[in-house]
Motif scaffolding. Structure first.
Motif, PDB file in Angstrom:
ATOM      1  N   VAL A 169       0.845  -1.205   0.000  1.00 51.87           N
ATOM      2  CA  VAL A 169       0.000   0.000   0.000  1.00 51.87           C
ATOM      3  C   VAL A 169       0.874   1.247   0.000  1.00 51.87           C
ATOM      4  N   GLU A 170       1.909   1.239   0.818  1.00 51.00           N
ATOM      5  CA  GLU A 170       2.826   2.385   0.890  1.00 51.00           C
ATOM      6  C   GLU A 170       3.514   2.625  -0.443  1.00 51.00           C
ATOM      7  N   LEU A 171       3.999   1.559  -1.087  1.00 50.23           N
ATOM      8  CA  LEU A 171       4.745   1.702  -2.333  1.00 50.23           C
ATOM      9  C   LEU A 171       3.850   2.072  -3.512  1.00 50.23           C
ATOM     10  N   ALA A 172       2.587   1.665  -3.462  1.00 48.27           N
ATOM     11  CA  ALA A 172       1.663   2.005  -4.548  1.00 48.27           C
ATOM     12  C   ALA A 172       1.310   3.482  -4.549  1.00 48.27           C
ATOM     13  N   GLU A 173       1.395   4.134  -3.399  1.00 46.32           N
ATOM     14  CA  GLU A 173       1.112   5.563  -3.266  1.00 46.32           C
ATOM     15  C   GLU A 173      -0.236   5.936  -3.883  1.00 46.32           C
ATOM     16  N   GLY A 174      -1.233   5.085  -3.668  1.00 50.17           N
ATOM     17  CA  GLY A 174      -2.574   5.377  -4.155  1.00 50.17           C
ATOM     18  C   GLY A 174      -2.848   4.983  -5.589  1.00 50.17           C
ATOM     19  N   GLY A 175      -1.823   4.526  -6.305  1.00 52.99           N
ATOM     20  CA  GLY A 175      -1.999   4.135  -7.698  1.00 52.99           C
ATOM     21  C   GLY A 175      -2.419   2.684  -7.844  1.00 52.99           C
ATOM     22  N   ALA A 176      -2.607   2.266  -9.088  1.00 57.68           N
ATOM     23  CA  ALA A 176      -3.018   0.900  -9.389  1.00 57.68           C
ATOM     24  C   ALA A 176      -1.819  -0.047  -9.289  1.00 57.68           C
ATOM     25  N   ALA A 177      -2.105  -1.323  -8.941  1.00 60.76           N
ATOM     26  CA  ALA A 177      -1.057  -2.332  -8.773  1.00 60.76           C
ATOM     27  C   ALA A 177      -1.345  -3.537  -9.654  1.00 60.76           C
ATOM     28  N   LEU A 178      -0.279  -4.147 -10.146  1.00 58.46           N
ATOM     29  CA  LEU A 178      -0.365  -5.362 -10.958  1.00 58.46           C
ATOM     30  C   LEU A 178       0.446  -6.448 -10.281  1.00 58.46           C
ATOM     31  N   GLU A 179      -0.201  -7.585  -9.993  1.00 58.59           N
ATOM     32  CA  GLU A 179       0.521  -8.723  -9.424  1.00 58.59           C
ATOM     33  C   GLU A 179       0.808  -9.735 -10.518  1.00 58.59           C
TER      34      GLU A 179
ATOM     35  N   LEU B 135      -5.201  -7.094  -0.735  1.00 57.82           N
ATOM     36  CA  LEU B 135      -4.687  -5.780  -1.126  1.00 57.82           C
ATOM     37  C   LEU B 135      -5.800  -4.961  -1.776  1.00 57.82           C
ATOM     38  N   ALA B 136      -6.615  -5.605  -2.599  1.00 58.75           N
ATOM     39  CA  ALA B 136      -7.759  -4.916  -3.196  1.00 58.75           C
ATOM     40  C   ALA B 136      -8.743  -4.464  -2.125  1.00 58.75           C
ATOM     41  N   ALA B 137      -8.876  -5.275  -1.068  1.00 57.19           N
ATOM     42  CA  ALA B 137      -9.768  -4.907   0.032  1.00 57.19           C
ATOM     43  C   ALA B 137      -9.250  -3.696   0.795  1.00 57.19           C
ATOM     44  N   ARG B 138      -7.966  -3.409   0.654  1.00 50.98           N
ATOM     45  CA  ARG B 138      -7.372  -2.217   1.275  1.00 50.98           C
ATOM     46  C   ARG B 138      -7.613  -0.957   0.438  1.00 50.98           C
ATOM     47  N   GLY B 139      -8.276  -1.100  -0.695  1.00 46.09           N
ATOM     48  CA  GLY B 139      -8.580   0.061  -1.522  1.00 46.09           C
ATOM     49  C   GLY B 139      -7.659   0.263  -2.706  1.00 46.09           C
ATOM     50  N   ILE B 140      -6.698  -0.649  -2.910  1.00 44.26           N
ATOM     51  CA  ILE B 140      -5.802  -0.557  -4.064  1.00 44.26           C
ATOM     52  C   ILE B 140      -6.464  -1.243  -5.265  1.00 44.26           C
ATOM     53  N   ARG B 141      -6.400  -0.599  -6.423  1.00 42.93           N
ATOM     54  CA  ARG B 141      -6.918  -1.213  -7.649  1.00 42.93           C
ATOM     55  C   ARG B 141      -5.902  -2.257  -8.119  1.00 42.93           C
ATOM     56  N   VAL B 142      -6.267  -3.539  -7.975  1.00 41.17           N
ATOM     57  CA  VAL B 142      -5.348  -4.639  -8.255  1.00 41.17           C
ATOM     58  C   VAL B 142      -5.782  -5.387  -9.506  1.00 41.17           C
ATOM     59  N   SER B 143      -4.841  -5.604 -10.417  1.00 40.55           N
ATOM     60  CA  SER B 143      -5.018  -6.496 -11.559  1.00 40.55           C
ATOM     61  C   SER B 143      -3.976  -7.609 -11.440  1.00 40.55           C
ATOM     62  N   GLY B 144      -4.111  -8.642 -12.254  1.00 40.53           N
ATOM     63  CA  GLY B 144      -3.177  -9.755 -12.158  1.00 40.53           C
ATOM     64  C   GLY B 144      -2.900 -10.412 -13.490  1.00 40.53           C
ATOM     65  N   ILE B 145      -1.812 -11.172 -13.511  1.00 41.09           N
ATOM     66  CA  ILE B 145      -1.483 -12.096 -14.592  1.00 41.09           C
ATOM     67  C   ILE B 145      -1.305 -13.459 -13.952  1.00 41.09           C
ATOM     68  N   GLU B 146      -1.885 -14.497 -14.535  1.00 39.15           N
ATOM     69  CA  GLU B 146      -1.758 -15.848 -13.985  1.00 39.15           C
ATOM     70  C   GLU B 146      -1.835 -16.863 -15.121  1.00 39.15           C
ATOM     71  N   LEU B 147      -0.879 -17.783 -15.155  1.00 40.23           N
ATOM     72  CA  LEU B 147      -0.829 -18.791 -16.204  1.00 40.23           C
ATOM     73  C   LEU B 147      -1.737 -19.986 -15.907  1.00 40.23           C
ATOM     74  N   SER B 148      -1.887 -20.324 -14.632  1.00 33.26           N
ATOM     75  CA  SER B 148      -2.639 -21.516 -14.256  1.00 33.26           C
ATOM     76  C   SER B 148      -4.125 -21.209 -14.104  1.00 33.26           C
TER      77      SER B 148
ATOM     78  N   PHE C 102       0.324   1.324 -14.496  1.00 33.21           N
ATOM     79  CA  PHE C 102       0.344   1.006 -13.073  1.00 33.21           C
ATOM     80  C   PHE C 102       1.438   1.789 -12.346  1.00 33.21           C
ATOM     81  N   ALA C 103       1.183   2.015 -11.058  1.00 40.11           N
ATOM     82  CA  ALA C 103       2.188   2.624 -10.192  1.00 40.11           C
ATOM     83  C   ALA C 103       3.094   1.576  -9.569  1.00 40.11           C
ATOM     84  N   LEU C 104       2.582   0.336  -9.491  1.00 45.27           N
ATOM     85  CA  LEU C 104       3.302  -0.730  -8.798  1.00 45.27           C
ATOM     86  C   LEU C 104       3.059  -2.052  -9.505  1.00 45.27           C
ATOM     87  N   VAL C 105       4.138  -2.781  -9.762  1.00 39.98           N
ATOM     88  CA  VAL C 105       4.073  -4.183 -10.187  1.00 39.98           C
ATOM     89  C   VAL C 105       4.815  -4.973  -9.125  1.00 39.98           C
TER      90      VAL C 105
END
Length: 248
Positions: free
Chosen positions: A36-46, A58-71, A103-106
């Motif tokens: 949350v601190e490193l995102a500084e209010g921006g969107a995050a990609l896991e 993390l999304a429940a903390r108010g960060i806009r989270v997207s993801g990439i997943e192969l499985s 994104f602000a954070l990956v």
């Protein structure tokens, strides 16, 4: 063995139940606080979001989270916790798949970059992270430090865990920097179950060079998410890489 063969339906069903301490509030709390601190209010990609151990809370903390997943089985488990509107996920390889937006954070947690078995793929993962970030954006990698001091001379295997009902054994190929983790699970009877995963281990200095090739500079390196100092005896690290603020 391919990624899809390891992270199959059976593994996905058991994954959350077998997280142990990694799924506890004591581990997740500092992890989420730091992200949350490193995102500084921006969107995050896991990258390799898996079953959503980190991404969903993390999304429940108010960060806009997207993801990439192969499985797809792992993603199906995530979907029991969060729908596609709240945590959108692109199915694909974390080294190459693209997600719409900036994104602000990956971030990439729990040693997952080591699932890429070639150095070139790990370098591509850094470049893919950079391609998703706005100028000044950050890429966070949580990774273990290769513990080859545990490896006796002329031996290729070392025990990394002994617990009731479980033994962990790593076998090394030091030429290719490959390690296979063998997880033996057993009960009261004579039957046992084996789960194996392949990895390419990476030294911190090698990781830093991958970051430089993608245009990042090392901003922080801690021994854990709580910001404790990284030392010569640290078993893992959380490394924060940042793009130039002006984008050049």
């Amino acid at each position: 063995m391919e990624h899809a063969d390891v992270w199959d339906e059976r593994t996905a069903q058991a994954y959350d139940a077998e997280l142990g301490a990694m799924g506890s509030a004591a581990v997740l709390g500092p992890t989420l606080d730091r992200l949350v601190e490193l995102a500084e209010g921006g969107a995050a990609l896991e990258l390799a979001i898996g079953t959503g151990r980190v991404g969903v809370p993390l999304a429940a903390r108010g960060i806009r989270v997207s993801g990439i997943e192969l499985s797809e089985p792992m993603l199906a488990r995530l979907r029991t916790k969060a729908d596609a509107e709240h945590v959108p996920v692109v199915v694909g390889d974390m080294a190459h798949a693209r997600v719409p937006g900036e994104f602000a954070l990956v971030y990439l947690v729990f040693n997952t970059i080591s699932n890429l078995l070639e150095q070139s793929e790990q370098v591509a993962c850094f470049r893919n992270a950079a391609a998703h970030l706005a100028p000044g954006g950050r890429f966070v990698v949580e990774l273990w430090v290769p513990d080859l001091q545990r490896l006796p001379p002329d031996r290729t295997a070392a025990i990394f865990s002994v617990e009731p009902g479980r033994i962990g054994l790593d076998t090394y190929d030091v030429l290719l920097q490959h390690v296979v983790s063998h997880h033996f699970r057993f009960g009261e009877g004579t039957e046992a179950e084996l789960f194996r995963s392949r990895h390419r281990y990476v030294w911190p200095a090698e990781l830093d060079l991958m970051a430089q090739l993608a245009g990042f500079a090392l901003e922080h390196r801690w021994a854990d998410w709580d910001g404790s100092p990284f030392t010569a005896t640290s078993g893992s690290h959380v490394s924060v890489y940042r793009l130039p603020v002006d984008g050049t």
